[in-house]
Motif scaffolding. Structure first.
Motif, PDB file in Angstrom:
ATOM      1  N   LYS A 149       0.833  -1.195   0.000  1.00 21.15           N
ATOM      2  CA  LYS A 149       0.000   0.000   0.000  1.00 21.15           C
ATOM      3  C   LYS A 149       0.873   1.252   0.000  1.00 21.15           C
ATOM      4  O   LYS A 149       0.571   2.228  -0.692  1.00 21.15           O
ATOM      5  CB  LYS A 149      -0.949   0.023   1.198  1.00 21.15           C
ATOM      6  CG  LYS A 149      -1.846   1.266   1.171  1.00 21.15           C
ATOM      7  CD  LYS A 149      -2.883   1.274   2.230  1.00 21.15           C
ATOM      8  CE  LYS A 149      -3.783   2.473   2.229  1.00 21.15           C
ATOM      9  NZ  LYS A 149      -3.442   3.630   1.454  1.00 21.15           N
ATOM     10  N   THR A 150       1.965   1.226   0.760  1.00 22.55           N
ATOM     11  CA  THR A 150       2.895   2.365   0.762  1.00 22.55           C
ATOM     12  C   THR A 150       3.437   2.595  -0.646  1.00 22.55           C
ATOM     13  O   THR A 150       3.517   3.736  -1.114  1.00 22.55           O
ATOM     14  CB  THR A 150       4.050   2.114   1.755  1.00 22.55           C
ATOM     15  OG1 THR A 150       3.501   1.996   3.070  1.00 22.55           O
ATOM     16  CG2 THR A 150       5.060   3.245   1.720  1.00 22.55           C
ATOM     17  N   ALA A 151       3.799   1.518  -1.320  1.00 21.54           N
ATOM     18  CA  ALA A 151       4.293   1.641  -2.697  1.00 21.54           C
ATOM     19  C   ALA A 151       3.209   2.241  -3.600  1.00 21.54           C
ATOM     20  O   ALA A 151       3.479   3.142  -4.401  1.00 21.54           O
ATOM     21  CB  ALA A 151       4.739   0.280  -3.224  1.00 21.54           C
ATOM     22  N   ASP A 152       1.973   1.752  -3.451  1.00 19.21           N
ATOM     23  CA  ASP A 152       0.859   2.291  -4.242  1.00 19.21           C
ATOM     24  C   ASP A 152       0.662   3.778  -3.961  1.00 19.21           C
ATOM     25  O   ASP A 152       0.465   4.573  -4.882  1.00 19.21           O
ATOM     26  CB  ASP A 152      -0.443   1.536  -3.930  1.00 19.21           C
ATOM     27  CG  ASP A 152      -0.456   0.118  -4.476  1.00 19.21           C
ATOM     28  OD1 ASP A 152       0.335  -0.187  -5.395  1.00 19.21           O
ATOM     29  OD2 ASP A 152      -1.275  -0.680  -3.981  1.00 19.21           O
ATOM     30  N   ASP A 153       0.713   4.145  -2.675  1.00 24.03           N
ATOM     31  CA  ASP A 153       0.531   5.547  -2.299  1.00 24.03           C
ATOM     32  C   ASP A 153       1.642   6.427  -2.871  1.00 24.03           C
ATOM     33  O   ASP A 153       1.383   7.542  -3.346  1.00 24.03           O
ATOM     34  CB  ASP A 153       0.480   5.700  -0.770  1.00 24.03           C
ATOM     35  CG  ASP A 153      -0.780   5.090  -0.172  1.00 24.03           C
ATOM     36  OD1 ASP A 153      -1.738   4.794  -0.930  1.00 24.03           O
ATOM     37  OD2 ASP A 153      -0.800   4.895   1.065  1.00 24.03           O
ATOM     38  N   LEU A 154       2.881   5.936  -2.829  1.00 27.77           N
ATOM     39  CA  LEU A 154       4.000   6.705  -3.399  1.00 27.77           C
ATOM     40  C   LEU A 154       3.847   6.880  -4.911  1.00 27.77           C
ATOM     41  O   LEU A 154       4.098   7.960  -5.449  1.00 27.77           O
ATOM     42  CB  LEU A 154       5.330   6.017  -3.089  1.00 27.77           C
ATOM     43  CG  LEU A 154       5.838   6.158  -1.658  1.00 27.77           C
ATOM     44  CD1 LEU A 154       7.005   5.220  -1.416  1.00 27.77           C
ATOM     45  CD2 LEU A 154       6.246   7.605  -1.394  1.00 27.77           C
ATOM     46  N   ILE A 155       3.427   5.825  -5.574  1.00 27.22           N
ATOM     47  CA  ILE A 155       3.207   5.911  -7.024  1.00 27.22           C
ATOM     48  C   ILE A 155       2.134   6.956  -7.320  1.00 27.22           C
ATOM     49  O   ILE A 155       2.315   7.828  -8.176  1.00 27.22           O
ATOM     50  CB  ILE A 155       2.815   4.537  -7.605  1.00 27.22           C
ATOM     51  CG1 ILE A 155       4.008   3.587  -7.532  1.00 27.22           C
ATOM     52  CG2 ILE A 155       2.305   4.676  -9.044  1.00 27.22           C
ATOM     53  CD1 ILE A 155       3.645   2.127  -7.744  1.00 27.22           C
ATOM     54  N   ASP A 156       1.011   6.870  -6.598  1.00 25.11           N
ATOM     55  CA  ASP A 156      -0.075   7.834  -6.806  1.00 25.11           C
ATOM     56  C   ASP A 156       0.378   9.255  -6.521  1.00 25.11           C
ATOM     57  O   ASP A 156       0.071  10.183  -7.278  1.00 25.11           O
ATOM     58  CB  ASP A 156      -1.287   7.478  -5.933  1.00 25.11           C
ATOM     59  CG  ASP A 156      -1.968   6.190  -6.363  1.00 25.11           C
ATOM     60  OD1 ASP A 156      -1.742   5.738  -7.505  1.00 25.11           O
ATOM     61  OD2 ASP A 156      -2.722   5.634  -5.541  1.00 25.11           O
ATOM     62  N   ALA A 157       1.123   9.441  -5.437  1.00 21.41           N
ATOM     63  CA  ALA A 157       1.576  10.781  -5.063  1.00 21.41           C
ATOM     64  C   ALA A 157       2.542  11.346  -6.096  1.00 21.41           C
ATOM     65  O   ALA A 157       2.441  12.516  -6.481  1.00 21.41           O
ATOM     66  CB  ALA A 157       2.241  10.745  -3.684  1.00 21.41           C
ATOM     67  N   ARG A 158       3.464  10.542  -6.551  1.00 20.94           N
ATOM     68  CA  ARG A 158       4.417  11.036  -7.557  1.00 20.94           C
ATOM     69  C   ARG A 158       3.730  11.306  -8.880  1.00 20.94           C
ATOM     70  O   ARG A 158       4.080  12.219  -9.599  1.00 20.94           O
ATOM     71  CB  ARG A 158       5.568  10.055  -7.728  1.00 20.94           C
ATOM     72  CG  ARG A 158       6.452  10.078  -6.511  1.00 20.94           C
ATOM     73  CD  ARG A 158       7.759   9.440  -6.713  1.00 20.94           C
ATOM     74  NE  ARG A 158       8.495   9.509  -5.447  1.00 20.94           N
ATOM     75  CZ  ARG A 158       9.570   8.830  -5.206  1.00 20.94           C
ATOM     76  NH1 ARG A 158      10.069   8.018  -6.111  1.00 20.94           N
ATOM     77  NH2 ARG A 158      10.185   8.939  -4.050  1.00 20.94           N
ATOM     78  N   TRP A 159       2.748  10.488  -9.200  1.00 21.43           N
ATOM     79  CA  TRP A 159       2.033  10.672 -10.461  1.00 21.43           C
ATOM     80  C   TRP A 159       1.293  12.005 -10.464  1.00 21.43           C
ATOM     81  O   TRP A 159       1.250  12.706 -11.457  1.00 21.43           O
ATOM     82  CB  TRP A 159       1.058   9.517 -10.690  1.00 21.43           C
ATOM     83  CG  TRP A 159       0.586   9.488 -12.107  1.00 21.43           C
ATOM     84  CD1 TRP A 159      -0.555  10.015 -12.589  1.00 21.43           C
ATOM     85  CD2 TRP A 159       1.273   8.932 -13.217  1.00 21.43           C
ATOM     86  NE1 TRP A 159      -0.647   9.812 -13.939  1.00 21.43           N
ATOM     87  CE2 TRP A 159       0.474   9.158 -14.355  1.00 21.43           C
ATOM     88  CE3 TRP A 159       2.482   8.275 -13.363  1.00 21.43           C
ATOM     89  CZ2 TRP A 159       0.844   8.735 -15.612  1.00 21.43           C
ATOM     90  CZ3 TRP A 159       2.846   7.849 -14.632  1.00 21.43           C
ATOM     91  CH2 TRP A 159       2.036   8.088 -15.737  1.00 21.43           C
ATOM     92  N   THR A 160       0.690  12.352  -9.318  1.00 23.16           N
ATOM     93  CA  THR A 160      -0.074  13.601  -9.237  1.00 23.16           C
ATOM     94  C   THR A 160       0.783  14.770  -8.801  1.00 23.16           C
ATOM     95  O   THR A 160       0.316  15.902  -8.786  1.00 23.16           O
ATOM     96  CB  THR A 160      -1.252  13.454  -8.249  1.00 23.16           C
ATOM     97  OG1 THR A 160      -0.750  13.098  -6.963  1.00 23.16           O
ATOM     98  CG2 THR A 160      -2.247  12.410  -8.731  1.00 23.16           C
ATOM     99  N   GLY A 161       2.032  14.507  -8.438  1.00 14.45           N
ATOM    100  CA  GLY A 161       2.929  15.590  -8.056  1.00 14.45           C
ATOM    101  C   GLY A 161       2.740  16.057  -6.628  1.00 14.45           C
ATOM    102  O   GLY A 161       3.107  17.162  -6.289  1.00 14.45           O
ATOM    103  N   THR A 162       2.180  15.219  -5.751  1.00 11.79           N
ATOM    104  CA  THR A 162       1.928  15.644  -4.375  1.00 11.79           C
ATOM    105  C   THR A 162       2.979  15.159  -3.387  1.00 11.79           C
ATOM    106  O   THR A 162       2.919  15.523  -2.225  1.00 11.79           O
ATOM    107  CB  THR A 162       0.539  15.158  -3.902  1.00 11.79           C
ATOM    108  OG1 THR A 162       0.482  13.751  -4.025  1.00 11.79           O
ATOM    109  CG2 THR A 162      -0.573  15.797  -4.698  1.00 11.79           C
TER     110      THR A 162
END
Length: 127
Positions: free
Chosen positions: A72-85
Protein backbone atom coordinates in the motif's frame (compact mmCIF):
# COMPACT_ATOMS: atom_id res chain seq x y z
CA UNK A 1 -24.81 29.16 -78.41
CA UNK A 2 -21.21 27.93 -77.80
CA UNK A 3 -20.90 30.43 -74.94
CA UNK A 4 -24.02 28.99 -73.30
CA UNK A 5 -22.59 25.44 -73.62
CA UNK A 6 -19.31 26.57 -72.02
CA UNK A 7 -21.22 28.16 -69.16
CA UNK A 8 -23.28 25.02 -68.63
CA UNK A 9 -20.17 22.82 -68.79
CA UNK A 10 -18.35 25.06 -66.27
CA UNK A 11 -21.38 25.05 -63.95
CA UNK A 12 -21.59 21.23 -64.14
CA UNK A 13 -17.86 20.92 -63.33
CA UNK A 14 -18.19 23.35 -60.46
CA UNK A 15 -21.16 21.46 -59.00
CA UNK A 16 -19.46 18.08 -59.38
CA UNK A 17 -16.31 19.45 -57.70
CA UNK A 18 -18.38 20.77 -54.79
CA UNK A 19 -20.11 17.39 -54.44
CA UNK A 20 -16.77 15.54 -54.49
CA UNK A 21 -15.28 17.98 -51.94
CA UNK A 22 -18.30 17.49 -49.70
CA UNK A 23 -17.98 13.71 -49.93
CA UNK A 24 -14.24 13.91 -49.25
CA UNK A 25 -14.81 15.98 -46.11
CA UNK A 26 -17.46 13.51 -44.98
CA UNK A 27 -15.19 10.51 -45.66
CA UNK A 28 -12.18 12.15 -44.00
CA UNK A 29 -14.27 12.79 -40.88
CA UNK A 30 -15.42 9.17 -40.85
CA UNK A 31 -11.85 7.92 -41.32
CA UNK A 32 -10.65 10.01 -38.37
CA UNK A 33 -13.53 8.81 -36.19
CA UNK A 34 -12.89 5.15 -37.01
CA UNK A 35 -9.16 5.56 -36.32
CA UNK A 36 -9.91 7.15 -32.93
CA UNK A 37 -12.36 4.38 -31.94
CA UNK A 38 -9.88 1.66 -32.96
CA UNK A 39 -7.21 3.43 -30.89
CA UNK A 40 -9.54 3.53 -27.87
CA UNK A 41 -10.29 -0.19 -28.16
CA UNK A 42 -6.59 -0.97 -28.42
CA UNK A 43 -5.79 1.16 -25.36
CA UNK A 44 -8.62 -0.43 -23.37
CA UNK A 45 -7.26 -3.88 -24.16
CA UNK A 46 -3.72 -2.87 -23.20
CA UNK A 47 -5.03 -1.29 -19.98
CA UNK A 48 -6.83 -4.48 -19.02
CA UNK A 49 -3.70 -6.53 -19.75
CA UNK A 50 -1.62 -4.11 -17.64
CA UNK A 51 -4.08 -4.35 -14.74
CA UNK A 52 -4.02 -8.15 -14.86
CA UNK A 53 -0.22 -8.13 -14.94
CA UNK A 54 -0.05 -5.68 -12.01
CA UNK A 55 -2.39 -7.89 -10.00
CA UNK A 56 -0.24 -10.94 -10.73
CA UNK A 57 2.96 -9.07 -9.84
CA UNK A 58 1.40 -7.72 -6.64
CA UNK A 59 0.61 -11.31 -5.64
CA UNK A 60 4.16 -12.30 -6.52
CA UNK A 61 5.56 -9.44 -4.40
CA UNK A 62 3.36 -10.47 -1.49
CA UNK A 63 4.42 -14.12 -1.87
CA UNK A 64 8.04 -12.93 -1.79
CA UNK A 65 7.46 -11.53 1.70
CA UNK A 66 6.20 -7.97 1.19
CA UNK A 67 3.38 -7.05 3.55
CA UNK A 68 0.07 -5.51 2.51
CA UNK A 69 1.15 -2.33 4.30
CA UNK A 70 4.38 -2.18 2.27
CA UNK A 71 2.49 -2.72 -0.95
CA UNK A 72 0.00 0.00 0.00
CA UNK A 73 2.90 2.36 0.76
CA UNK A 74 4.29 1.64 -2.70
CA UNK A 75 0.86 2.29 -4.24
CA UNK A 76 0.53 5.55 -2.30
CA UNK A 77 4.00 6.71 -3.40
CA UNK A 78 3.21 5.91 -7.02
CA UNK A 79 -0.08 7.83 -6.81
CA UNK A 80 1.58 10.78 -5.06
CA UNK A 81 4.42 11.04 -7.56
CA UNK A 82 2.03 10.67 -10.46
CA UNK A 83 -0.07 13.60 -9.24
CA UNK A 84 2.93 15.59 -8.06
CA UNK A 85 1.93 15.64 -4.37
CA UNK A 86 4.92 13.84 -2.87
CA UNK A 87 6.85 17.10 -2.61
CA UNK A 88 4.07 19.05 -0.87
CA UNK A 89 2.78 20.71 -4.03
CA UNK A 90 -1.00 20.97 -4.39
CA UNK A 91 -2.66 17.98 -5.97
CA UNK A 92 -3.72 18.42 -9.55
CA UNK A 93 -7.52 18.57 -9.61
CA UNK A 94 -7.73 17.48 -13.25
CA UNK A 95 -6.64 13.83 -13.48
CA UNK A 96 -6.30 14.14 -17.26
CA UNK A 97 -3.52 16.70 -16.96
CA UNK A 98 0.10 15.64 -16.63
CA UNK A 99 2.91 17.85 -15.38
CA UNK A 100 4.98 18.44 -18.55
CA UNK A 101 8.20 18.69 -16.52
CA UNK A 102 7.64 15.23 -15.06
CA UNK A 103 8.59 12.29 -17.24
CA UNK A 104 5.43 10.45 -18.27
CA UNK A 105 5.89 6.65 -18.43
CA UNK A 106 3.20 6.26 -21.08
CA UNK A 107 5.43 8.20 -23.46
CA UNK A 108 8.20 5.63 -23.10
CA UNK A 109 6.47 2.80 -24.93
CA UNK A 110 4.14 0.10 -23.76
CA UNK A 111 4.46 -1.83 -20.53
CA UNK A 112 5.67 -4.91 -22.34
CA UNK A 113 9.11 -3.50 -23.01
CA UNK A 114 8.98 0.04 -24.38
CA UNK A 115 10.83 0.80 -27.55
CA UNK A 116 12.62 -1.99 -29.39
CA UNK A 117 16.06 -2.59 -27.93
CA UNK A 118 15.27 -0.92 -24.60
CA UNK A 119 15.18 -2.88 -21.36
CA UNK A 120 11.76 -3.47 -19.85
CA UNK A 121 11.71 -1.16 -16.84
CA UNK A 122 8.22 -2.33 -15.84
CA UNK A 123 9.23 -5.90 -15.11
CA UNK A 124 11.98 -5.15 -12.61
CA UNK A 125 11.23 -8.03 -10.21
CA UNK A 126 9.99 -10.56 -12.70
CA UNK A 127 12.04 -13.67 -13.48
Amino acid sequence: MANNQNTMRDMKRSILKAVRDSQKTKQDAMDEYVAARVNIKSLEERLEEAREKATLLRRKAKDAGNTSAELKTADDLIDARWTGTEDGSPENTDPGTVNPEREHPAMEGNMEGGMPGEPNRWEGGES
